[in-house]
Design an enzyme around this catalytic site. Structure first.
Site, PDB file in Angstrom:
ATOM      1  N   GLY A   1       0.816  -1.214   0.000  1.00 33.04           N
ATOM      2  CA  GLY A   1       0.000   0.000   0.000  1.00 33.04           C
ATOM      3  C   GLY A   1       0.847   1.260   0.000  1.00 33.04           C
ATOM      4  CG  ASP A   2       0.340   3.948   2.248  1.00 31.97           C
ATOM      5  OD1 ASP A   2      -0.812   4.258   1.926  1.00 31.97           O
ATOM      6  OD2 ASP A   2       0.662   3.571   3.395  1.00 31.97           O
ATOM      7  CD  GLU A   3       1.518   0.109  -3.200  1.00 35.45           C
ATOM      8  OE1 GLU A   3       0.530   0.867  -3.117  1.00 35.45           O
ATOM      9  OE2 GLU A   3       1.498  -1.081  -2.852  1.00 35.45           O
TER      10      GLU A   3
ATOM     11  CE  LYS B   1      -3.163   2.037  -3.658  1.00 34.95           C
ATOM     12  NZ  LYS B   1      -2.025   1.988  -2.718  1.00 34.95           N
TER      13      LYS B   1
ATOM     14  CE  LYS C   1       3.373  12.080  -9.368  1.00 42.80           C
ATOM     15  NZ  LYS C   1       4.825  11.964  -9.425  1.00 42.80           N
TER      16      LYS C   1
ATOM     17  CG  ASN D   1      -9.031   0.017   4.092  1.00 46.85           C
ATOM     18  OD1 ASN D   1      -9.677   0.583   3.212  1.00 46.85           O
ATOM     19  ND2 ASN D   1      -8.708  -1.260   4.031  1.00 46.85           N
TER      20      ASN D   1
ATOM     21  N   GLY E   1      -5.831   5.708   1.939  1.00 44.89           N
ATOM     22  CA  GLY E   1      -5.575   7.149   1.972  1.00 44.89           C
ATOM     23  C   GLY E   1      -4.728   7.474   0.757  1.00 44.89           C
ATOM     24  CG  HIS E   2      -5.683   6.459  -2.687  1.00 43.86           C
ATOM     25  ND1 HIS E   2      -6.437   5.827  -3.628  1.00 43.86           N
ATOM     26  CD2 HIS E   2      -5.223   5.477  -1.873  1.00 43.86           C
ATOM     27  CE1 HIS E   2      -6.445   4.516  -3.392  1.00 43.86           C
ATOM     28  NE2 HIS E   2      -5.726   4.290  -2.319  1.00 43.86           N
TER      29      HIS E   2
ATOM     30  CD  GLN F   1      -6.924  -1.278   1.004  1.00 45.47           C
ATOM     31  OE1 GLN F   1      -7.704  -1.907   0.307  1.00 45.47           O
ATOM     32  NE2 GLN F   1      -7.228  -0.111   1.510  1.00 45.47           N
TER      33      GLN F   1
ATOM     34  CB  THR G   1      -5.728   6.312   6.563  1.00 46.25           C
ATOM     35  OG1 THR G   1      -6.023   6.346   5.174  1.00 46.25           O
ATOM     36  CG2 THR G   1      -6.998   5.974   7.327  1.00 46.25           C
TER      37      THR G   1
ATOM     38  N   GLY H   1       8.747  13.214  -7.699  1.00 40.51           N
ATOM     39  CA  GLY H   1       8.251  14.266  -6.813  1.00 40.51           C
ATOM     40  C   GLY H   1       6.748  14.064  -6.666  1.00 40.51           C
TER      41      GLY H   1
END
Ligand code: GDP
Ligand code: IMO
Ligand code: MG
Length: 423
Positions: A12-14, A16, A18, A38, A40-41, A224, A299, A414
């Site tokens: 997760g948090d890769e 996605k 952006k 759950n 957070g983008h 995720q 999140t 960035g």
């Protein structure tokens, strides 16, 4: 552009959010098929930072349709908060722009309590969930005792179903010495939110199919990451949905042949938030990012554990998702590093594994086998093309692509929309 699934290849948090925001410029519709708030983008666009939990990242673009599909578990109170905060930032969220599937399951207050109760009962074996009620809501869906948005179109139906569900839920909550719920309490908590959302609720399947047949471009925004997938992840330290490409089809109601591309998003290193194994975890690297204000959860605000690039898990993720294009993000995060490590295999009791093991004990014993590459020790954030990247950065990315078995199409250097290099 082609109909494209965008999914996370790590924990997760890769990046996605952006990536979807970037690809949205040439797309018409974006649909979410799984997960809940759950997720957070983060999207940074027009000089503002937006954090999206349930709403697809296309909401920031005017004239695009955003769909919350049947596979999503939807917290009505959370969603209304999210809509309000977007509106405060000047983003309009109209029923024309945001469609919610009437088949989506609803996260109710007792799901969040049950989530917290289970975590407390697990003690030091806890999953480290986001406590958003995700696991209990998906469990109710599988147990056929969940409530879908369609059940709220008539409150009497919802009331009857909550009555039945609460009998067992309250028994469990009492066992944990937690407050129990009455049906009225549950309904009072969600009623205003449901009323606010009902104009958005519809059968989204014909809309998606019509768009597909008309040749419109559809993006599927994953939530995720692949190693949090309930089947392919580090079970039981996973979330409760199929986060991999297949989840997009079952979660939106479009068939596999409607999808033409799969963009797998991965960081140039590895992070994880919550509990569970992470072979390439490196305390010094974690401190390095945290000291720069990077790698805190969008999140829950929890610091993410950081480690070296792990191509063992990426190899599996590329396979199960059928990745046609890689989007490698936060290359700039490694700008200052002198030497970079890449994990190419796991050593488990003297046997080298090319793919992640299924066995929990093997995960715990896995010692990463590393190769080292020189860093580039220069600022990549201003590069706008592959050719403008330092030679060592290009070599690192080329090696990543070779080791995981998929071509790189995008490189993030960035957090801003413009800081994306097309390869
Ligand atoms: P998601 O859940 O996959 O959408 O990812 P998150 O938004 O939770 O976390 C990714 C973080 O990295 C966010 O803070 C983004 O703004 C940031 N980000 C995404 N791509 C890049 C990049 O290429 N470089 C940098 N420095 N930050 C990025
Ligand atoms: P995005 O979409 C990172 C993690 C939690 C926990 C595990 C189970 O922003 O990439 P859950 O609340 O789903 O039952 O928690 O999954 N987790 C995430 N980690 N990014 C996410 O979403 C996550 N969603 C859940 O930290 O370890
Ligand atoms: Mg995130």
């Amino acid at each position: 552009m082609s109909n494209t699934i965008i999914c996370g290849l790590q924990w997760g948090d890769e990046g996605k959010g952006k990536t979807v925001d970037y690809l949205m410029e040439t797309a018409d519709i974006v649909a979410r098929g799984q997960g809940g708030n759950n997720a957070g983008h983060t999207v940074i666009a027009n000089g503002q930072k937006y954090i999206l939990h349930l709403i697809p990242s296309g909401i920031l673009w005017d004239g695009k349709i955003n769909v919350i599909g049947n596979g999503v578990v939807m917290d009505p109170v959370g969603l209304v908060k999210e809509i309000t905060s977007l509106e405060e930032q000047g983003v309009s969220v109209t029923p024309k722009k945001l469609l919610i599937s009437d088949r989506a399951h609803v996260v109710l207050p007792y799901h969040c309590e049950l989530d917290a109760a289970r975590e407390a009962a697990l003690g030091e074996n806890k999953i480290g969930t986001t406590k958003r009620g995700i696991g209990p809501t998906y469990a109710d869906k599988a147990n056929r005792i969940g409530l879908r948005l369609a059940d709220f179109q008539d409150e009497a139906t919802a009331r009857k179903l909550i009555d039945i569900r609460l009998e067992e839920a309250n028994e469990l909550l009492s066992r944990y010495n937690l407050p129990t719920f009455t049906t009225d309490q549950v309904l009072d908590t969600v009623r205003p939110a449901i009323a606010r959302l009902l104009p958005h609720v519809t059968n989204v399947i014909p809309t998606l199919h019509k768009a597909w047949k008309e040749g419109k471009t559809i993006l599927f925004e994953g939530a995720q990451g692949s190693l949090l997938d309930i089947d392919f992840g580090t079970y039981p330290f996973v979330t409760s949905s199929n986060t991999t490409a297949g989840g997009a089809c079952t979660g939106c109601g479009l068939p596999p042949h409607a999808v033409e591309k799969v963009v797998g998003v991965c960081k140039a290193y590895t992070t994880r938030v919550g509990a569970g194994p992470m072979p390439t975890l490196d305390d010094e690297l974690s401190e390095f990012f945290h000291a720069r204000g990077m790698e805190f959860g969008a999140t829950t605000g929890r610091p993410r554990s950081c480690g070296w690039l792990d191509t063992v898990l990426l190899r599996l993720a590329v396979m199960v998702n059928g990745v046609t294009d890689l989007a490698v993000t936060i290359l700039d995060g490694l700008d200052e590093r002198k030497t970079l490590k890449i994990c190419t295999g796991y050593d488990v009791d003297g046997t080298i594994h090319e793919f992640p093991p299924a066995c929990r004990a093997d995960w715990d014993k896995a010692v990463p086998v590393y190769e080292e590459m020189p860093g580039w020790e220069s600022d990549t954030t201003k590069a706008r093309s592959w050719d403008e990247l330092p030679e060592n950065a290009k070599a690192y990315l080329t090696r990543l692509s070779e080791l995981v078995g998929a071509p790189i199409s995008y490189v993030g250097n960035g957090p801003e929309r413009e800081q994306t290099i097309i390869v």
